[in-house]
Motif scaffolding. Sequence first.
Motif, PDB file in Angstrom:
ATOM      1  N   ASP A  16       0.583  -1.276   0.148  1.00 26.06           N
ATOM      2  CA  ASP A  16      -0.086  -0.026  -0.119  1.00 26.06           C
ATOM      3  C   ASP A  16       0.934   1.188   0.147  1.00 26.06           C
ATOM      4  O   ASP A  16       1.606   1.514   0.732  1.00 26.06           O
ATOM      5  CB  ASP A  16      -0.892   0.025   1.263  1.00 26.06           C
ATOM      6  CG  ASP A  16      -2.160  -1.106   1.003  1.00 26.06           C
ATOM      7  OD1 ASP A  16      -2.603  -1.064  -0.033  1.00 26.06           O
ATOM      8  OD2 ASP A  16      -2.282  -1.843   1.985  1.00 26.06           O
ATOM      9  N   ASN A  17       0.519   2.257  -0.859  1.00 25.67           N
ATOM     10  CA  ASN A  17       1.199   3.471  -1.072  1.00 25.67           C
ATOM     11  C   ASN A  17       2.679   3.365  -1.560  1.00 25.67           C
ATOM     12  O   ASN A  17       3.341   4.238  -1.243  1.00 25.67           O
ATOM     13  CB  ASN A  17       1.117   4.072   0.217  1.00 25.67           C
ATOM     14  CG  ASN A  17      -0.337   4.843   0.505  1.00 25.67           C
ATOM     15  OD1 ASN A  17      -1.169   4.923  -0.269  1.00 25.67           O
ATOM     16  ND2 ASN A  17      -0.679   4.741   1.842  1.00 25.67           N
ATOM     17  N   PHE A  27      -5.931   3.775   0.543  1.00 27.81           N
ATOM     18  CA  PHE A  27      -5.938   3.242   1.835  1.00 27.81           C
ATOM     19  C   PHE A  27      -6.973   4.124   2.565  1.00 27.81           C
ATOM     20  O   PHE A  27      -7.451   3.754   3.791  1.00 27.81           O
ATOM     21  CB  PHE A  27      -4.435   3.617   2.404  1.00 27.81           C
ATOM     22  CG  PHE A  27      -4.270   2.721   3.682  1.00 27.81           C
ATOM     23  CD1 PHE A  27      -4.071   1.285   3.872  1.00 27.81           C
ATOM     24  CD2 PHE A  27      -4.179   3.354   5.260  1.00 27.81           C
ATOM     25  CE1 PHE A  27      -3.895   0.578   4.910  1.00 27.81           C
ATOM     26  CE2 PHE A  27      -4.084   2.681   6.313  1.00 27.81           C
ATOM     27  CZ  PHE A  27      -3.792   1.255   5.943  1.00 27.81           C
ATOM     28  N   HIS A  83     -11.021  -5.056   4.071  1.00 27.77           N
ATOM     29  CA  HIS A  83     -10.600  -5.169   2.854  1.00 27.77           C
ATOM     30  C   HIS A  83     -11.623  -5.194   1.707  1.00 27.77           C
ATOM     31  O   HIS A  83     -11.314  -5.476   0.466  1.00 27.77           O
ATOM     32  CB  HIS A  83      -9.430  -6.094   2.830  1.00 27.77           C
ATOM     33  CG  HIS A  83      -8.147  -6.041   3.431  1.00 27.77           C
ATOM     34  ND1 HIS A  83      -7.442  -6.888   3.714  1.00 27.77           N
ATOM     35  CD2 HIS A  83      -7.609  -4.806   3.403  1.00 27.77           C
ATOM     36  CE1 HIS A  83      -6.042  -6.447   4.316  1.00 27.77           C
ATOM     37  NE2 HIS A  83      -6.223  -5.370   4.112  1.00 27.77           N
ATOM     38  N   THR A 111       4.263  -7.243   3.156  1.00 26.81           N
ATOM     39  CA  THR A 111       3.064  -6.378   3.317  1.00 26.81           C
ATOM     40  C   THR A 111       2.195  -6.822   4.931  1.00 26.81           C
ATOM     41  O   THR A 111       2.178  -8.017   5.142  1.00 26.81           O
ATOM     42  CB  THR A 111       1.812  -6.393   2.330  1.00 26.81           C
ATOM     43  OG1 THR A 111       0.878  -5.710   2.861  1.00 26.81           O
ATOM     44  CG2 THR A 111       1.383  -7.680   2.214  1.00 26.81           C
ATOM     45  N   VAL A 121      -4.943  -6.400  -5.247  1.00 31.06           N
ATOM     46  CA  VAL A 121      -4.353  -5.142  -5.705  1.00 31.06           C
ATOM     47  C   VAL A 121      -3.357  -5.283  -6.709  1.00 31.06           C
ATOM     48  O   VAL A 121      -3.134  -4.744  -7.825  1.00 31.06           O
ATOM     49  CB  VAL A 121      -3.569  -4.285  -4.383  1.00 31.06           C
ATOM     50  CG1 VAL A 121      -2.622  -3.260  -4.819  1.00 31.06           C
ATOM     51  CG2 VAL A 121      -4.572  -3.923  -3.443  1.00 31.06           C
ATOM     52  N   SER A 192       2.766   9.789   2.406  1.00 30.86           N
ATOM     53  CA  SER A 192       2.065   8.844   3.439  1.00 30.86           C
ATOM     54  C   SER A 192       2.490   9.002   4.697  1.00 30.86           C
ATOM     55  O   SER A 192       1.716   8.461   5.681  1.00 30.86           O
ATOM     56  CB  SER A 192       1.719   7.534   2.654  1.00 30.86           C
ATOM     57  OG  SER A 192       3.228   6.982   2.380  1.00 30.86           O
TER      58      SER A 192
END
Length: 221
Positions: A16-17, A27, A83, A111, A121, A192
């Motif tokens: 993420d990011n 997110f 999610h 992750t 994703v 972020s």
Amino acid sequence: MPPELSHIDTWLFDLDNTLYPASANLFALIDRRMTAFIAELLSLDLAEAHRVQKAYFLDHGTTLAGLMAEHEVDPAAFLAYVHDIEMDVLEANAPMAAALAKLPGRKIVFTNGDRPYALKVLDRLGLGKSFEAVHDIHAMDLVPKPAPAAYAGICTAFGIDPTRALFVEDMARNLKPAKAIGMTTVWVDNGSEQDHDADRSFVDIRVTDVTHWLVSITETL
């Protein structure tokens, strides 16, 4: 490869990011779902639930870790709930896929999310075939980054020599344990990370856009 990266044989990437731009704000959707989960669980209004959520994140590494420690929340139920989001803000990233294919060595996603979410994703980004594996929160025995055990665990699971590994991550604090065991660290400074006053001595490389960086280091390969 640039000389400073010629020794790298394993490339670890946060999800993420990191593999998609923070500007996608995906997110934020998860964040709202976490707040709603806590509000329902603890009978709080949304403002107080959000405060509790962030406190758990800061104190325990992830909101889930805090909920498990403080309220014995079932991790599977929590992860399935938070999610359950639309991903139409994400687009396929052909330049990143091409650059990843050129990288010499293994590529693994590392992750604090779970594998089913990560795979969704990656598929949305067109990166479903770019990585050997996804090392997720369950593979970490629910002990998330930045706990040192998470980094030792991924090295053991995949036979990684940390001195020959590189880790790309948007949360700078998650790079410190990686650097401590010898990994080369890449901080994605894309906004972020909110702790702007933190020590950054453990960051080897700072980038603002992962795709641009990957293309730049692989363009001659």
